[in-house]
Design a protein around this motif. Structure first.
Motif, PDB file in Angstrom:
ATOM      1  N   PHE A 181       0.825  -1.213   0.000  1.00 31.07           N
ATOM      2  CA  PHE A 181       0.000   0.000   0.000  1.00 31.07           C
ATOM      3  C   PHE A 181       0.857   1.260   0.000  1.00 31.07           C
ATOM      4  CE2 PHE A 181      -3.280  -2.992   1.524  1.00 31.07           C
ATOM      5  CZ  PHE A 181      -4.283  -2.667   0.636  1.00 31.07           C
ATOM      6  N   PHE A 182       1.975   1.239   0.706  1.00 30.09           N
ATOM      7  CA  PHE A 182       2.841   2.424   0.744  1.00 30.09           C
ATOM      8  C   PHE A 182       3.366   2.752  -0.654  1.00 30.09           C
ATOM      9  CE2 PHE A 182       7.041   4.428   1.422  1.00 30.09           C
ATOM     10  CZ  PHE A 182       6.641   5.548   2.127  1.00 30.09           C
ATOM     11  N   TYR A 183       3.861   1.741  -1.347  1.00 28.15           N
ATOM     12  CA  TYR A 183       4.426   1.995  -2.672  1.00 28.15           C
ATOM     13  C   TYR A 183       3.352   2.172  -3.734  1.00 28.15           C
ATOM     14  CZ  TYR A 183       9.093   1.289  -0.940  1.00 28.15           C
ATOM     15  OH  TYR A 183      10.268   1.438  -0.263  1.00 28.15           O
ATOM     16  N   SER A 184       2.237   1.474  -3.606  1.00 26.89           N
ATOM     17  CA  SER A 184       1.151   1.668  -4.570  1.00 26.89           C
ATOM     18  C   SER A 184       0.604   3.088  -4.484  1.00 26.89           C
ATOM     19  CB  SER A 184       0.030   0.653  -4.317  1.00 26.89           C
ATOM     20  OG  SER A 184       0.470  -0.655  -4.561  1.00 26.89           O
ATOM     21  N   LEU A 185       0.419   3.574  -3.264  1.00 24.19           N
ATOM     22  CA  LEU A 185      -0.056   4.950  -3.090  1.00 24.19           C
ATOM     23  C   LEU A 185       0.990   5.944  -3.562  1.00 24.19           C
ATOM     24  CD1 LEU A 185      -1.680   4.433   0.417  1.00 24.19           C
ATOM     25  CD2 LEU A 185      -2.916   5.130  -1.639  1.00 24.19           C
ATOM     26  N   GLY A 186       2.276   5.640  -3.337  1.00 24.00           N
ATOM     27  CA  GLY A 186       3.332   6.528  -3.814  1.00 24.00           C
ATOM     28  C   GLY A 186       3.385   6.598  -5.329  1.00 24.00           C
ATOM     29  N   VAL A 187       3.265   5.450  -5.993  1.00 25.32           N
ATOM     30  CA  VAL A 187       3.258   5.431  -7.461  1.00 25.32           C
ATOM     31  C   VAL A 187       2.032   6.176  -7.993  1.00 25.32           C
ATOM     32  CG1 VAL A 187       3.037   3.932  -9.484  1.00 25.32           C
ATOM     33  CG2 VAL A 187       4.610   3.309  -7.648  1.00 25.32           C
ATOM     34  N   THR A 188       0.890   5.994  -7.328  1.00 28.99           N
ATOM     35  CA  THR A 188      -0.331   6.693  -7.755  1.00 28.99           C
ATOM     36  C   THR A 188      -0.163   8.201  -7.614  1.00 28.99           C
ATOM     37  OG1 THR A 188      -1.639   4.793  -7.029  1.00 28.99           O
ATOM     38  CG2 THR A 188      -2.816   6.840  -7.434  1.00 28.99           C
ATOM     39  N   GLU A 189       0.451   8.648  -6.510  1.00 31.45           N
ATOM     40  CA  GLU A 189       0.717  10.084  -6.346  1.00 31.45           C
ATOM     41  C   GLU A 189       1.654  10.590  -7.432  1.00 31.45           C
ATOM     42  OE1 GLU A 189       2.111  10.996  -2.474  1.00 31.45           O
ATOM     43  OE2 GLU A 189       0.186  10.614  -1.494  1.00 31.45           O
ATOM     44  N   ASP A 190       2.641   9.804  -7.777  1.00 30.69           N
ATOM     45  CA  ASP A 190       3.553  10.147  -8.869  1.00 30.69           C
ATOM     46  C   ASP A 190       2.771  10.382 -10.157  1.00 30.69           C
ATOM     47  OD1 ASP A 190       5.482  10.225 -10.841  1.00 30.69           O
ATOM     48  OD2 ASP A 190       6.075   8.139 -10.632  1.00 30.69           O
ATOM     49  N   LEU A 191       1.834   9.488 -10.466  1.00 28.73           N
ATOM     50  CA  LEU A 191       1.033   9.618 -11.685  1.00 28.73           C
ATOM     51  C   LEU A 191       0.101  10.822 -11.626  1.00 28.73           C
ATOM     52  CD1 LEU A 191       0.168   5.836 -12.184  1.00 28.73           C
ATOM     53  CD2 LEU A 191       1.848   7.178 -13.455  1.00 28.73           C
TER      54      LEU A 191
END
Length: 343
Positions: free
Chosen positions: A132-142
């Motif tokens: 969840f930490f990295y998925s949310l981080g990648v989503t914020e990046d996008l």
């Protein structure tokens, strides 16, 4: 006929060999079973509560409450104030919603580790935290990338802004979330199949890929493939955002009116600041390649990435944005006055 002594010895040797083979296989199977014995990890670098943990607990708790409540107010202010119903503020509200869960994945566990004596996390809990930490981080990046495109269209092609962005608003927001959460799935599934036989001490503030993989009792070189994919995705977003703002600056500098030029720069200043904070911390934490940081500096970078960057994001989007401040004041303060008058 009585067998010779040599024949008897040979038979005994064959029997010994045949008997030893299952023993070797049994030992190998036992070793494989022992390699899956680790069921939890231990965060070894958190101080004890009575030995300074309280000094970190109180400010971290206030930061988390501020981030949670502040982003909650931004999200609902955009949804409830009709003046903010445009693509730019919609992306800000999506970003604020992601920030709530991005910080919730790690900070509550940090707070727990500062007051608890055990400071442990289960194997499944560690995997979920990483996912969840990295998925949310990648989503914020996008989302930040889409916001750069939004500003590019608004400034470089203002007459067609509503026609280009409004119909694609929901597609871009939903697509960013779906891609962000699907991208990390193969990596987490692969890590879940690795054997962990000890030690189980994580030298980081939260479950991170590199510290966790160092504890695996097998070859983890395959993770380099995923690391290259992640690096390419981050650098692609970085390139799109950089090119968008270079084009935006070029167009703004051609505006003859000084007041219009200043206003155009101010609309992009918040996003550029967030962009520098986010990608600066990502670069220091995950794109340093072979450079090795001292343990204390490594944890300081992780703290910036997981805690301080979301804090500054909130301050920039709320306290330094007049429209947002007006909307929050109008919705929440008027609602409070209404409740007082009713009572």
């Amino acid at each position: 006929m009585i067998p010779s002594l040599q024949t008897q010895k040979l038979s005994i040797m064959v029997l010994d060999v045949d008997f030893a083979l299952p023993t070797s296989e049994t030992t190998e199977n036992t070793d494989q079973e022992n390699q899956t014995m680790v069921t939890e990890f231990y965060f070894s670098d958190f101080p004890q509560f009575e030995k300074g943990g309280l000094l970190f607990f109180i400010p971290l708790l206030f930061i988390y409450i501020f981030i949670f409540v502040g982003n909650f107010m931004i999200f609902f202010a955009v949804r409830l104030d009709i003046r903010l119903h445009n693509p730019m503020y919609n992306f800000i509200s999506v970003f604020s919603f992601l920030e709530i869960w991005y910080t919730t994945v790690t900070i509550p566990k940090m707070l727990s580790n500062l007051v608890s004596e055990q400071k442990t996390i289960s194997f499944i809990g560690c995997l979920l935290q990483m996912y969840f930490f990295y998925s949310l981080g990648v989503t914020e990046d996008l989302v930040l990338t889409v916001m750069a495109i939004d500003r590019y269209v608004a400034i470089c092609n203002p007459l067609h802004y509503a026609v280009i962005m409004t119909p694609r608003l929901r597609i871009l927001s939903t697509g960013s979330c779906l891609f962000g959460f699907l991208m990390l799935m193969p990596e987490i599934v692969w890590i879940s199949t690795l054997p962990f036989c000890g030690p189980n001490q994580i030298h980081q503030l939260f479950c991170d890929f590199e510290p966790v993989l160092h504890l695996a009792c097998t070859d983890t070189s395959m993770i380099l493939v995923e690391d290259v994919i992640h690096a390419i995705s981050v650098l692609t977003s970085l390139s799109i955002i950089t090119l968008s703002y270079l084009r935006i600056i070029t167009v703004i500098l051609k505006i003859p009116s000084g007041e219009s030029r200043r206003k155009a720069f101010s609309t992009c200043a918040a996003h550029v600041t967030i962009f520098l904070l986010f990608f600066g911390s990502v670069t220091l934490m995950y794109l340093h390649f072979s450079v090795t940081f001292p343990p204390l500096l490594d944890k300081a970078i992780a703290l910036i990435f997981a805690v301080l960057a979301p804090l500054f994001n909130l301050i920039i989007y709320s306290l330094r944005n007049k429209d947002m401040k007006d909307a929050i004041t109008k919705i929440f303060c008027s609602q409070k006055m209404f409740n007082v008058s009713e009572s």
